[in-house]
Design a protein around this motif. Structure first.
Motif, PDB file in Angstrom:
ATOM      1  N   ALA A 297      13.588 -61.610 -24.473  1.00  0.00           N
ATOM      2  CA  ALA A 297      12.227 -61.664 -25.022  1.00  0.00           C
ATOM      3  C   ALA A 297      11.173 -61.792 -23.935  1.00  0.00           C
ATOM      4  O   ALA A 297      10.006 -62.084 -24.234  1.00  0.00           O
ATOM      5  N   ARG A 298      11.530 -61.560 -22.693  1.00  0.00           N
ATOM      6  CA  ARG A 298      10.625 -61.863 -21.590  1.00  0.00           C
ATOM      7  C   ARG A 298       9.370 -61.004 -21.558  1.00  0.00           C
ATOM      8  O   ARG A 298       8.385 -61.373 -20.926  1.00  0.00           O
ATOM      9  N   LYS A 299       9.392 -59.860 -22.217  1.00  0.00           N
ATOM     10  CA  LYS A 299       8.211 -59.003 -22.240  1.00  0.00           C
ATOM     11  C   LYS A 299       7.281 -59.324 -23.415  1.00  0.00           C
ATOM     12  O   LYS A 299       6.233 -58.699 -23.553  1.00  0.00           O
ATOM     13  N   ASP A 300       7.661 -60.279 -24.234  1.00  0.00           N
ATOM     14  CA  ASP A 300       6.863 -60.650 -25.413  1.00  0.00           C
ATOM     15  C   ASP A 300       5.788 -61.646 -24.998  1.00  0.00           C
ATOM     16  O   ASP A 300       6.109 -62.790 -24.626  1.00  0.00           O
ATOM     17  N   PRO A 301       4.512 -61.285 -25.053  1.00  0.00           N
ATOM     18  CA  PRO A 301       3.444 -62.213 -24.629  1.00  0.00           C
ATOM     19  C   PRO A 301       3.448 -63.515 -25.418  1.00  0.00           C
ATOM     20  O   PRO A 301       3.146 -64.581 -24.866  1.00  0.00           O
ATOM     21  N   LYS A 302       3.762 -63.471 -26.709  1.00  0.00           N
ATOM     22  CA  LYS A 302       3.767 -64.683 -27.521  1.00  0.00           C
ATOM     23  C   LYS A 302       4.876 -65.638 -27.065  1.00  0.00           C
ATOM     24  O   LYS A 302       4.691 -66.850 -27.016  1.00  0.00           O
ATOM     25  N   TRP A 303       6.028 -65.080 -26.748  1.00  0.00           N
ATOM     26  CA  TRP A 303       7.145 -65.912 -26.263  1.00  0.00           C
ATOM     27  C   TRP A 303       6.786 -66.547 -24.933  1.00  0.00           C
ATOM     28  O   TRP A 303       7.009 -67.735 -24.710  1.00  0.00           O
ATOM     29  N   ARG A 304       6.189 -65.758 -24.051  1.00  0.00           N
ATOM     30  CA  ARG A 304       5.794 -66.297 -22.749  1.00  0.00           C
ATOM     31  C   ARG A 304       4.769 -67.417 -22.898  1.00  0.00           C
ATOM     32  O   ARG A 304       4.838 -68.443 -22.221  1.00  0.00           O
ATOM     33  N   ALA A 305       3.822 -67.224 -23.793  1.00  0.00           N
ATOM     34  CA  ALA A 305       2.794 -68.247 -24.001  1.00  0.00           C
ATOM     35  C   ALA A 305       3.409 -69.538 -24.529  1.00  0.00           C
ATOM     36  O   ALA A 305       3.006 -70.649 -24.131  1.00  0.00           O
TER      37      ALA A 305
ATOM     38  N   LEU B 160      11.111 -62.040  -4.852  1.00  0.00           N
ATOM     39  CA  LEU B 160      11.062 -62.169  -6.300  1.00  0.00           C
ATOM     40  C   LEU B 160      10.585 -60.887  -6.967  1.00  0.00           C
ATOM     41  O   LEU B 160       9.813 -60.118  -6.391  1.00  0.00           O
ATOM     42  N   GLN B 161      11.050 -60.685  -8.171  1.00  0.00           N
ATOM     43  CA  GLN B 161      10.602 -59.573  -8.991  1.00  0.00           C
ATOM     44  C   GLN B 161       9.883 -60.134 -10.216  1.00  0.00           C
ATOM     45  O   GLN B 161      10.065 -61.289 -10.578  1.00  0.00           O
ATOM     46  N   ASP B 162       9.079 -59.293 -10.866  1.00  0.00           N
ATOM     47  CA  ASP B 162       8.440 -59.651 -12.128  1.00  0.00           C
ATOM     48  C   ASP B 162       7.679 -60.964 -12.013  1.00  0.00           C
ATOM     49  O   ASP B 162       7.949 -61.947 -12.707  1.00  0.00           O
ATOM     50  N   ARG B 163       6.703 -61.016 -11.126  1.00  0.00           N
ATOM     51  CA  ARG B 163       5.972 -62.250 -10.868  1.00  0.00           C
ATOM     52  C   ARG B 163       5.179 -62.734 -12.073  1.00  0.00           C
ATOM     53  O   ARG B 163       4.675 -63.856 -12.079  1.00  0.00           O
ATOM     54  N   ASP B 164       5.033 -61.877 -13.093  1.00  0.00           N
ATOM     55  CA  ASP B 164       4.345 -62.315 -14.299  1.00  0.00           C
ATOM     56  C   ASP B 164       5.139 -63.382 -15.057  1.00  0.00           C
ATOM     57  O   ASP B 164       4.590 -64.122 -15.854  1.00  0.00           O
ATOM     58  N   ASN B 165       6.455 -63.430 -14.825  1.00  0.00           N
ATOM     59  CA  ASN B 165       7.301 -64.382 -15.537  1.00  0.00           C
ATOM     60  C   ASN B 165       7.235 -65.735 -14.831  1.00  0.00           C
ATOM     61  O   ASN B 165       8.192 -66.210 -14.229  1.00  0.00           O
ATOM     62  N   PHE B 166       6.072 -66.377 -14.928  1.00  0.00           N
ATOM     63  CA  PHE B 166       5.790 -67.558 -14.141  1.00  0.00           C
ATOM     64  C   PHE B 166       6.680 -68.731 -14.514  1.00  0.00           C
ATOM     65  O   PHE B 166       7.047 -69.556 -13.659  1.00  0.00           O
ATOM     66  N   ALA B 167       7.052 -68.849 -15.775  1.00  0.00           N
ATOM     67  CA  ALA B 167       7.860 -69.988 -16.206  1.00  0.00           C
ATOM     68  C   ALA B 167       9.193 -70.028 -15.482  1.00  0.00           C
ATOM     69  O   ALA B 167       9.633 -71.085 -15.016  1.00  0.00           O
ATOM     70  N   ILE B 168       9.871 -68.887 -15.382  1.00  0.00           N
ATOM     71  CA  ILE B 168      11.150 -68.847 -14.689  1.00  0.00           C
ATOM     72  C   ILE B 168      10.955 -69.091 -13.198  1.00  0.00           C
ATOM     73  O   ILE B 168      11.758 -69.767 -12.551  1.00  0.00           O
TER      74      ILE B 168
ATOM     75  N   ALA C  39      18.596 -67.896 -20.947  1.00  0.00           N
ATOM     76  CA  ALA C  39      17.231 -68.390 -21.108  1.00  0.00           C
ATOM     77  C   ALA C  39      16.227 -67.290 -21.416  1.00  0.00           C
ATOM     78  O   ALA C  39      15.105 -67.577 -21.844  1.00  0.00           O
ATOM     79  N   ALA C  40      16.615 -66.041 -21.232  1.00  0.00           N
ATOM     80  CA  ALA C  40      15.708 -64.924 -21.523  1.00  0.00           C
ATOM     81  C   ALA C  40      15.571 -64.660 -23.017  1.00  0.00           C
ATOM     82  O   ALA C  40      14.685 -63.925 -23.441  1.00  0.00           O
ATOM     83  N   ALA C  41      16.429 -65.262 -23.822  1.00  0.00           N
ATOM     84  CA  ALA C  41      16.465 -64.968 -25.264  1.00  0.00           C
ATOM     85  C   ALA C  41      15.498 -65.847 -26.049  1.00  0.00           C
ATOM     86  O   ALA C  41      15.249 -67.006 -25.707  1.00  0.00           O
ATOM     87  N   ASP C  42      14.954 -65.280 -27.131  1.00  0.00           N
ATOM     88  CA  ASP C  42      14.296 -66.094 -28.150  1.00  0.00           C
ATOM     89  C   ASP C  42      15.229 -66.177 -29.356  1.00  0.00           C
ATOM     90  O   ASP C  42      16.426 -65.901 -29.246  1.00  0.00           O
ATOM     91  N   GLU C  43      14.710 -66.508 -30.518  1.00  0.00           N
ATOM     92  CA  GLU C  43      15.578 -66.692 -31.685  1.00  0.00           C
ATOM     93  C   GLU C  43      16.204 -65.397 -32.187  1.00  0.00           C
ATOM     94  O   GLU C  43      17.265 -65.423 -32.818  1.00  0.00           O
TER      95      GLU C  43
END
Length: 282
Positions: free
Chosen positions: A166-174, A242-250, A157-161
């Protein structure tokens, strides 16, 4: 592969439930037949996932350094299991039909969206939901597979196309968060769409998904006793390191799964199956 503690396969769980809850031997024997006679299903719905590692959002007791988790190579279904596929499974194994399944294995909402005569045409290719962990695991075992572990699911699930992570990509997260911000009352659309880096579709944007070790995502089980699972999608993760709390979706996925028990079903929760790679002969 480094894993969370897991509830055990369906055979072990069902056998223990017979002892604990006095379920008649005939029912348990029928349910156990799923795992005892797993069919060698076609691999056309599966994609090989290469070995690797992931910096998981879960520390899993490894401390704040959160060392990467090693992921062994495995197979994963390219899309979630559909309503038509699961209905066909229940016809082949009627002990998993909603009229027959014991309440210890599924709540009263199990498969409530599917007419007794079968899914409507508009439902056939949508991901099956309102399905319990027990039923999802049984379906996967009927294909000679299993549910993926949390780490396996998180890894894919961390991958984009175009990127494995891709978890550090702001556009992917948005993009991911735009789906999570939508109301959960609408019915899922059909499976499919653009595959990610690994060739897997619908890891985000369609449904939530069961994982094998869902009940190991929580230190305290208190959040599993708070009523309607559909109202618990943003609760229950407070006891997790938890780690990386910015990754709210996961983290929202963790929150949902940590609030469940194996018999729960919700309108947005489905599953896909995984398989181990064949053991190499010496």
């Amino acid at each position: 592969m480094s894993t969370l503690s897991r509830p055990g396969n369906t055979s072990t769980v069902l056998a223990s439930l017979r002892v604990s809850f006095g379920i008649p031997l005939l029912i348990v024997a029928s349910l156990l037949s799923i795992s005892g006679i797993a069919q060698a299903a076609s691999m056309e719905n599966y994609q090989a996932i290469p070995a690797g590692s992931i910096d998981s959002v879960l520390s899993a007791g490894r401390g704040l350094s959160n060392l990467p988790v090693k992921i062994n190579a495995f197979y994963l279904r390219t899309q979630p299991v559909t309503t038509a596929e699961f209905f066909a499974f229940t016809k082949a194994h009627p002990e998993w039909e909603k009229a027959n399944i014991p309440s210890i294995f599924a709540d009263e909402s199990y498969l409530s969206q599917i007419p007794d005569t079968g899914p409507e045409a508009s439902q056939a290719d949508t991901p099956v939901t309102q399905v319990s962990w027990f039923a999802a695991q049984a379906y996967c075992e009927s294909e000679g597979g299993r549910l993926p572990s949390w780490y396996e699911w998180e890894y894919v699930a961390a991958a984009d196309e175009t990127h494995a992570d891709a978890r550090k990509d702001p556009k992917w997260r948005a993009k991911i968060l735009s789906w999570y911000s939508q109301p959960g009352s609408s019915s899922p659309v059909k499976v499919g769409g653009a595959p990610n880096y690994y060739g897997i579709s619908n890891m985000h944007g369609l449904i939530w998904e069961w994982v094998d070790d869902f009940n190991a995502l929580l230190v305290s089980a208190d959040s599993r006793n708070q009523g309607d699972p559909d109202q618990l999608q943003y609760c229950g993760a407070g006891a997790i390191s938890l780690q990386d709390r910015d990754n709210f979706a996961i983290l929202m996925r963790v929150a949902l799964l940590s609030a469940m028990n194996g018999a729960n079903t919700t309108r947005q929760l489905g599953f896909r199956c995984a398989k181990n790679l064949p053991q190499e002969k010496p």
